[in-house]
Design a protein around this motif. Structure first.
Motif, PDB file in Angstrom:
ATOM      1  N   GLY A  88       4.820  -2.444   5.712  1.00 12.37           N
ATOM      2  CA  GLY A  88       3.453  -2.872   5.986  1.00 12.37           C
ATOM      3  C   GLY A  88       2.445  -2.560   4.908  1.00 12.37           C
ATOM      4  N   ASP A  89       2.714  -1.559   4.067  1.00 16.12           N
ATOM      5  CA  ASP A  89       1.710  -1.180   3.075  1.00 16.12           C
ATOM      6  C   ASP A  89       1.638  -2.133   1.882  1.00 16.12           C
ATOM      7  OD1 ASP A  89       1.030   0.883   4.660  1.00 16.12           O
ATOM      8  OD2 ASP A  89       1.604   2.495   3.298  1.00 16.12           O
ATOM      9  N   LEU A  90       2.516  -3.160   1.869  1.00 14.88           N
ATOM     10  CA  LEU A  90       2.359  -4.185   0.845  1.00 14.88           C
ATOM     11  C   LEU A  90       0.998  -4.870   0.967  1.00 14.88           C
ATOM     12  CD1 LEU A  90       5.881  -5.885   0.730  1.00 14.88           C
ATOM     13  CD2 LEU A  90       4.786  -4.556  -1.092  1.00 14.88           C
ATOM     14  N   GLY A  91       0.438  -4.801   2.191  1.00 16.15           N
ATOM     15  CA  GLY A  91      -0.890  -5.366   2.401  1.00 16.15           C
ATOM     16  C   GLY A  91      -1.974  -4.663   1.614  1.00 16.15           C
ATOM     17  N   MET A  92      -1.675  -3.467   1.063  1.00 20.43           N
ATOM     18  CA  MET A  92      -2.646  -2.752   0.236  1.00 20.43           C
ATOM     19  C   MET A  92      -2.719  -3.322  -1.180  1.00 20.43           C
ATOM     20  SD  MET A  92      -1.927   1.211   1.260  1.00 20.43           S
ATOM     21  CE  MET A  92      -2.183   1.825   2.931  1.00 20.43           C
ATOM     22  N   ILE A  93      -1.789  -4.187  -1.521  1.00 27.02           N
ATOM     23  CA  ILE A  93      -1.741  -4.766  -2.866  1.00 27.02           C
ATOM     24  C   ILE A  93      -2.257  -6.192  -2.756  1.00 27.02           C
ATOM     25  CG2 ILE A  93      -0.307  -5.216  -4.875  1.00 27.02           C
ATOM     26  CD1 ILE A  93       1.780  -3.296  -3.604  1.00 27.02           C
ATOM     27  N   ALA A  94      -3.361  -6.471  -3.433  1.00 28.69           N
ATOM     28  CA  ALA A  94      -4.017  -7.764  -3.263  1.00 28.69           C
ATOM     29  C   ALA A  94      -4.257  -8.443  -4.604  1.00 28.69           C
ATOM     30  CB  ALA A  94      -5.351  -7.562  -2.541  1.00 28.69           C
ATOM     31  N   GLU A  95      -4.653  -9.704  -4.532  1.00 28.95           N
ATOM     32  CA  GLU A  95      -4.989 -10.458  -5.727  1.00 28.95           C
ATOM     33  C   GLU A  95      -6.104  -9.743  -6.491  1.00 28.95           C
ATOM     34  OE1 GLU A  95      -6.612 -14.936  -6.940  1.00 28.95           O
ATOM     35  OE2 GLU A  95      -6.095 -14.450  -4.859  1.00 28.95           O
TER      36      GLU A  95
END
Length: 322
Positions: A88-95
């Motif tokens: 779920g912490d992939l959501g911390m990496i953004a454009e």
């Protein structure tokens, strides 16, 4: 396993060997960095988001420190644990972010999901690894290869020189970014308000009392004493209607004019052209000045002599400036 016999000389020799080996590795690293280092700095400077640092095991511990160093020196950053990223912490990496991944082998399996995420969403990737041709360095937009240097232990299996080099390389990136951005001690204090470091970076304007006690030159000394006592600083400023400081009256001035004091005016008792301090001066410098001159209070004035405040030595000591 342990030995019942302690050999102090052998222990000391081991400690010295480890330190010298790691110091030697850093010297090799300094000579090895090149275009990939400047490319990494340029990539981070172009980013509109954060530097997301990640690594597993010892590299993860180094990564947490580097994220903190970036963040405290003007480069927004955070650490994302690769195992948590897969849940779920992939959501911390953004454009707009830049991913900085650390792995001595360059093949750490826990990094796979983050690598795939970066490639899928076009997130720039900087890889730091010690194995040429490894997956991490092949996939990275900027690949920084650590030089081949033995670990500090005789078995060669404990991450020591490799982690030291990674830490130093990350620090070098952070400082290069900091200096390019002209990050000042004042900026640094913004992110370090607590502790001794924050106190030493305080400025006079942060501690001064902004309503300095002021009286006119023709004020009778009985009234001057009342103002001086109410303020509680042991000093009162003498200024015209424009608040430009002409002098000060201190306890020493009172003692020097004891004979007929109450019949005099403030202008007759004051010390003209007194020592003052600018609001932008570091508080530690103001404290040093008060100690040097053996005084306890300074009037704070702008470059034109306009009275802006009062700084007492106790203000500095309470804030931990010493």
């Amino acid at each position: 396993m342990t030995s019942s016999t302690i050999d102090p000389a052998a222990l000391l020799a081991t400690g010295q060997r480890v330190i010298r080996r790691e110091a030697g590795a850093l010297d090799v690293l300094a000579g090895a960095i090149g275009q990939s280092f400047t490319d990494a700095v340029a990539l981070i400077l172009k980013a509109s988001g954060r530097v997301v640092v990640s690594g597993m095991g010892k590299s993860g511990h180094i990564g947490k420190k580097l994220a903190a160093t970036f963040a405290s020196t003007g480069t927004p950053a955070q650490f994302v644990h690769p195992a948590e990223a897969s849940h779920g912490d992939l959501g911390m990496i953004a454009e707009g972010d830049v991913l900085l991944m650390l792995s001595n082998s360059g093949e750490t399996p826990e990094l796979a999901d983050m690598l795939a995420h970066a490639r899928r969403f076009g997130i720039p990737l900087i890889g730091i690894a010690g194995r040429e041709g490894s997956t991490l360095l092949r996939e990275a937009d900027v690949a920084i290869l650590l030089p081949t240097v033995p670990e500090a232990c005789e078995t060669g299996i404990v991450p020591t020189t490799s982690t030291t080099m990674t830490l130093a390389l990350g620090d070098a990136l952070a400082i290069a970014l900091m200096e390019h951005r002209r990050f000042t001690p004042d900026h640094f204090r913004t992110f370090h308000p607590g502790g001794k470091l924050g106190a030493r970076l305080l400025r006079v304007r942060d501690l001064m009392h902004r309503d300095p006690p002021l009286i006119a030159p023709d004020t009778p000394m009985p009234d001057a004493l009342i103002t001086m006592t109410r303020a509680g600083f042991g000093v009162v400023g003498v200024a015209g209607a424009d608040r430009h400081l002409q002098g000060i009256i201190t306890d020493g001035d009172l003692r020097r004019h004891m004979d007929g004091l109450l019949s005099l005016s403030a202008g007759e008792v004051m010390t003209a052209r007194p020592l003052t301090i600018a609001p932008e001066t570091l508080a530690v410098e103001a404290l040093g000045l008060m100690n040097e001159r053996k005084i306890t209070c300074l009037m704070v004035t702008d470059p034109t002599g306009l009275a802006e405040g009062t700084l007492h030595i106790h203000d500095c000591l309470r804030a931990g400036v010493a």
